[in-house]
Design a protein around this motif. Structure first.
Motif, mmCIF file in Angstrom:
data_model
loop_
_atom_site.group_PDB
_atom_site.id
_atom_site.type_symbol
_atom_site.label_atom_id
_atom_site.label_comp_id
_atom_site.label_asym_id
_atom_site.label_seq_id
_atom_site.Cartn_x
_atom_site.Cartn_y
_atom_site.Cartn_z
ATOM 1 N N VAL A 169 0.643 33.722 8.514
ATOM 2 C CA VAL A 169 1.020 32.691 8.082
ATOM 3 C C VAL A 169 2.174 32.620 7.818
ATOM 4 N N LYS A 170 2.739 33.734 6.805
ATOM 5 C CA LYS A 170 3.912 33.923 6.269
ATOM 6 C C LYS A 170 4.921 34.020 7.563
ATOM 7 N N ASP A 171 4.748 34.540 9.024
ATOM 8 C CA ASP A 171 5.599 35.258 9.994
ATOM 9 C C ASP A 171 5.404 33.615 11.040
ATOM 10 N N ILE A 172 4.367 32.697 10.636
ATOM 11 C CA ILE A 172 4.693 31.603 11.764
ATOM 12 C C ILE A 172 4.943 30.180 10.932
ATOM 13 N N MET A 173 5.370 29.907 9.353
ATOM 14 C CA MET A 173 5.166 28.758 9.049
ATOM 15 C C MET A 173 6.753 28.119 8.670
ATOM 16 N N ARG A 174 6.540 26.985 8.328
ATOM 17 C CA ARG A 174 8.107 26.314 8.256
ATOM 18 C C ARG A 174 7.666 26.828 6.936
ATOM 19 N N LYS A 175 9.520 26.289 6.530
ATOM 20 C CA LYS A 175 9.936 26.231 5.109
ATOM 21 C C LYS A 175 10.526 24.997 4.996
ATOM 22 N N LYS A 176 10.504 24.629 6.279
ATOM 23 C CA LYS A 176 11.389 23.049 5.640
ATOM 24 C C LYS A 176 9.744 22.231 5.773
ATOM 25 N N ILE A 177 9.896 21.835 4.000
ATOM 26 C CA ILE A 177 8.423 20.380 4.498
ATOM 27 C C ILE A 177 9.024 19.027 4.413
ATOM 28 N N SER A 178 8.148 17.715 4.998
ATOM 29 C CA SER A 178 8.183 16.613 5.149
ATOM 30 C C SER A 178 7.563 16.485 3.181
ATOM 31 N N GLN A 179 7.980 15.720 2.241
ATOM 32 C CA GLN A 179 7.272 15.450 1.105
ATOM 33 C C GLN A 179 7.706 13.787 1.551
ATOM 34 N N ILE A 180 6.215 13.380 0.646
ATOM 35 C CA ILE A 180 6.740 12.497 -0.183
ATOM 36 C C ILE A 180 6.254 11.996 -1.577
ATOM 37 N N SER A 181 6.412 10.993 -2.644
ATOM 38 C CA SER A 181 5.985 10.453 -3.630
ATOM 39 C C SER A 181 4.518 10.037 -3.378
ATOM 40 N N PRO A 182 4.353 9.939 -4.011
ATOM 41 C CA PRO A 182 2.699 8.992 -4.350
ATOM 42 C C PRO A 182 2.955 7.701 -3.943
ATOM 43 N N ASN A 183 3.988 8.169 -4.429
ATOM 44 C CA ASN A 183 4.261 6.157 -4.498
ATOM 45 C C ASN A 183 5.867 5.334 -3.079
ATOM 46 N N THR A 184 5.564 6.280 -2.473
ATOM 47 C CA THR A 184 6.212 6.084 -0.715
ATOM 48 C C THR A 184 5.321 4.740 -0.230
ATOM 49 N N ASP A 185 5.736 4.180 0.068
ATOM 50 C CA ASP A 185 5.074 3.046 0.715
ATOM 51 C C ASP A 185 4.704 3.521 2.423
ATOM 52 N N ILE A 186 3.683 2.600 3.145
ATOM 53 C CA ILE A 186 3.385 2.777 4.680
ATOM 54 C C ILE A 186 4.151 2.360 5.319
ATOM 55 N N GLU A 187 4.608 1.735 5.647
ATOM 56 C CA GLU A 187 5.737 1.151 6.381
ATOM 57 C C GLU A 187 6.498 2.240 6.368
ATOM 58 N N SER A 188 7.141 3.251 5.265
ATOM 59 C CA SER A 188 8.340 3.880 5.160
ATOM 60 C C SER A 188 7.845 5.032 6.203
ATOM 61 N N ILE A 189 6.549 5.569 5.466
ATOM 62 C CA ILE A 189 5.739 6.998 5.808
ATOM 63 C C ILE A 189 5.834 6.510 8.108
ATOM 64 N N MET A 247 0.474 -1.119 0.229
ATOM 65 C CA MET A 247 0.087 0.158 -0.109
ATOM 66 C C MET A 247 1.184 1.115 0.026
ATOM 67 N N ASN A 248 0.496 2.452 -0.893
ATOM 68 C CA ASN A 248 0.739 3.517 -1.018
ATOM 69 C C ASN A 248 0.664 4.806 -0.678
ATOM 70 N N ALA A 249 1.779 6.030 -0.448
ATOM 71 C CA ALA A 249 0.611 7.394 0.228
ATOM 72 C C ALA A 249 -0.301 7.468 -0.549
ATOM 73 N N SER A 250 -0.606 6.846 -1.682
ATOM 74 C CA SER A 250 -1.862 7.404 -2.979
ATOM 75 C C SER A 250 -3.262 6.586 -2.225
ATOM 76 N N ASP A 251 -2.781 5.746 -1.674
ATOM 77 C CA ASP A 251 -4.008 4.781 -0.621
ATOM 78 C C ASP A 251 -4.567 5.306 -0.451
ATOM 79 N N ILE A 252 -3.680 6.361 1.005
ATOM 80 C CA ILE A 252 -4.084 6.704 2.296
ATOM 81 C C ILE A 252 -4.232 8.439 2.516
ATOM 82 N N MET A 253 -3.660 9.087 1.281
ATOM 83 C CA MET A 253 -4.010 10.384 1.742
ATOM 84 C C MET A 253 -5.433 11.169 1.313
ATOM 85 N N MET A 254 -5.174 12.373 1.896
ATOM 86 C CA MET A 254 -6.174 13.263 1.394
ATOM 87 C C MET A 254 -6.329 14.325 0.349
ATOM 88 N N LYS A 255 -6.989 14.103 -0.910
ATOM 89 C CA LYS A 255 -7.143 14.424 -2.170
ATOM 90 C C LYS A 255 -7.153 16.194 -2.169
#
Length: 150
Positions: free
Chosen positions: A91-111, A1-9
């Protein structure tokens, strides 16, 4: 199962110029814990509930240490960051610029491993530099409850 299977679209995004109070109202109204920050169609940051809460916590003053003949300040950069967040109005005053990005193919166990090992609770699912979804820790718990994983 991958990220694309459970992500909020249907991702709720915010502008960097959104006022902090309006952001808090949006989080409560939509029952979300974070939102990607979008400017001119591009992801420029991420804002989470934690960023709102940090804004209201007590500020810890730097520690001054006397070493031999000099004075060393510990925590000065942290103090500066905290003061900026306390004074934040958008928002620009408190937002994070370092973001955790994954691909739709990233497996759930890795996440799941990233959640446990790195303490990351919110992931942007990106494809070709475009935001296509988000996954939160709550999405992983929901997938477990529905016997989709583990």
């Amino acid at each position: 199962m991958n990220a694309s299977d459970i992500m909020m679209k249907n991702v709720i995004t915010v502008s960097p110029d959104l006022e902090i109070h309006k952001l808090a109202e949006l989080f409560v109204e939509k029952n979300i814990s974070g939102a990607p920050v979008i400017l001119s169609g591009k992801v420029v940051g991420l804002v989470l509930e934690d960023d709102l809460i940090v804004r209201d916590r007590k500020v810890h003053l730097p520690t001054f240490v006397f070493l031999l003949s000099g004075l060393v300040t510990l925590g000065e950069k942290k103090l500066e960051q905290d003061l900026k967040k306390i004074a934040a109005s958008t928002v620009k005053d408190i937002m994070r610029k370092k973001i955790s990005q994954i691909s739709p193919n990233t497996d759930i166990e890795s996440i799941a491993a990233l959640v446990v090992d790195k303490g990351i609770n919110y992931f942007l699912v990106m494809e070709n530099d475009s935001l296509i979804g988000v996954i939160t820790k709550k999405d992983l718990v929901k997938a477990i409850s529905e016997n989709k994983i583990f």
